[in-house]
Design an enzyme around this catalytic site. Structure first.
Site, PDB file in Angstrom:
ATOM      1  N   LYS A   1       0.835  -1.202   0.000  1.00  0.00           N
ATOM      2  CA  LYS A   1       0.000   0.000   0.000  1.00  0.00           C
ATOM      3  C   LYS A   1       0.870   1.252   0.000  1.00  0.00           C
ATOM      4  CE  LYS A   1      -3.871   0.076   2.270  1.00  0.00           C
ATOM      5  NZ  LYS A   1      -4.857   0.065   3.366  1.00  0.00           N
TER       6      LYS A   1
ATOM      7  N   LYS B   1     -15.329   2.378  -2.942  1.00  0.00           N
ATOM      8  CA  LYS B   1     -16.674   1.972  -2.548  1.00  0.00           C
ATOM      9  C   LYS B   1     -17.685   2.402  -3.600  1.00  0.00           C
ATOM     10  CE  LYS B   1     -15.075   3.253   1.928  1.00  0.00           C
ATOM     11  NZ  LYS B   1     -15.165   4.298   2.928  1.00  0.00           N
TER      12      LYS B   1
ATOM     13  N   GLU C   1     -12.844   2.060  10.167  1.00  0.00           N
ATOM     14  CA  GLU C   1     -12.985   1.129   9.053  1.00  0.00           C
ATOM     15  C   GLU C   1     -12.290  -0.181   9.399  1.00  0.00           C
ATOM     16  OE1 GLU C   1     -12.332   2.625   5.129  1.00  0.00           O
ATOM     17  OE2 GLU C   1     -12.799   4.673   5.739  1.00  0.00           O
TER      18      GLU C   1
ATOM     19  N   ARG D   1     -13.052  12.410  10.850  1.00  0.00           N
ATOM     20  CA  ARG D   1     -13.810  13.465  10.181  1.00  0.00           C
ATOM     21  C   ARG D   1     -15.112  12.863   9.673  1.00  0.00           C
ATOM     22  NH1 ARG D   1     -13.203  11.610   5.122  1.00  0.00           N
ATOM     23  NH2 ARG D   1     -11.232  10.654   4.593  1.00  0.00           N
TER      24      ARG D   1
ATOM     25  N   VAL E   1     -18.130  11.302   3.251  1.00  0.00           N
ATOM     26  CA  VAL E   1     -19.211  11.521   2.298  1.00  0.00           C
ATOM     27  C   VAL E   1     -20.338  10.491   2.480  1.00  0.00           C
ATOM     28  CG1 VAL E   1     -18.197  10.167   0.421  1.00  0.00           C
ATOM     29  CG2 VAL E   1     -19.700  12.081  -0.114  1.00  0.00           C
TER      30      VAL E   1
END
Length: 188
Positions: A19, A98, A136, A153, A156
């Site tokens: 990653k 997603k 998550e 935070r 969306v």
């Protein structure tokens, strides 16, 4: 350092996921199932990351095959109170992005999910967390949850949680930041 990379992967156990350390959006994420694959993936991922994010820094983590992506919505206040507003299943993805979110997550062990959410809220309260966030996690085929990241935070996807809870999360975040107590922010 190839030896350091191979040793890190051996400590994690294959398969691993390469990653980017300085980016997102799935760019540079590559699975590796063997040492040979790993060295090629690191080289490709580092080059992609350098072009996309200006840094070739990467890291490795355990790669969960065919995971479910479960997010827990969290809200806290400055008085040590933290609550979870259930979870979202974000497993329908394309290139690690997603596409569809469902809440509450379907076909899960409800008791296990609720217990995990409660533990997360307790740990964040202990740490003094005092606003909105999303934890998550990845869930493997056996239902085991592994921490992925926390976004401190509003995301969306918050509208999905608003639909099932009736809580205006933008307003809740502002009220928490203004010093309102969680008991006054959330419906009883």
């Amino acid at each position: 350092d190839k030896d350091a990379i191979l040793n890190a992967a051996a400590a994690i156990g294959y398969p691993v996921l390469v990653k980017p350390a300085g980016g997102g959006g799935g760019i540079g994420m590559m699975p590796a199932r063997s040492p040979e694959e790993l060295l090629r993936a690191v080289e490709r991922a580092a080059a992609l990351c350098e072009r996309a994010f200006g840094t070739a820094d990467i890291y490795l983590e355990r790669f969960v095959e065919r995971p479910r992506h479960i997010e827990f919505q969290i809200l806290g206040d400055r008085y040590g109170n933290v609550a979870h507003l259930f979870e979202r299943d974000c497993s329908v993805q394309r290139r690690y992005q997603k596409m569809i979110e469902e809440a509450p997550a379907p076909a899960v062990d409800r008791n296990a999910i609720d217990a995990t959410a409660a533990r997360l809220a307790d740990k964040l309260a202990t740490a003094g967390y005092d606003n909105i966030g999303t934890v998550e996690m990845l869930m493997d085929a056996g239902g085991e949850l592994a921490f992925l990241e926390m976004n401190t935070r509003l995301q969306v996807e918050h509208g999905v949680t608003e639909e099932i809870t009736g809580v205006d999360l933008v307003r809740a975040q502002i009220r928490s930041a203004a010093g309102d107590r969680l008991a006054d922010i959330l419906p009883a």
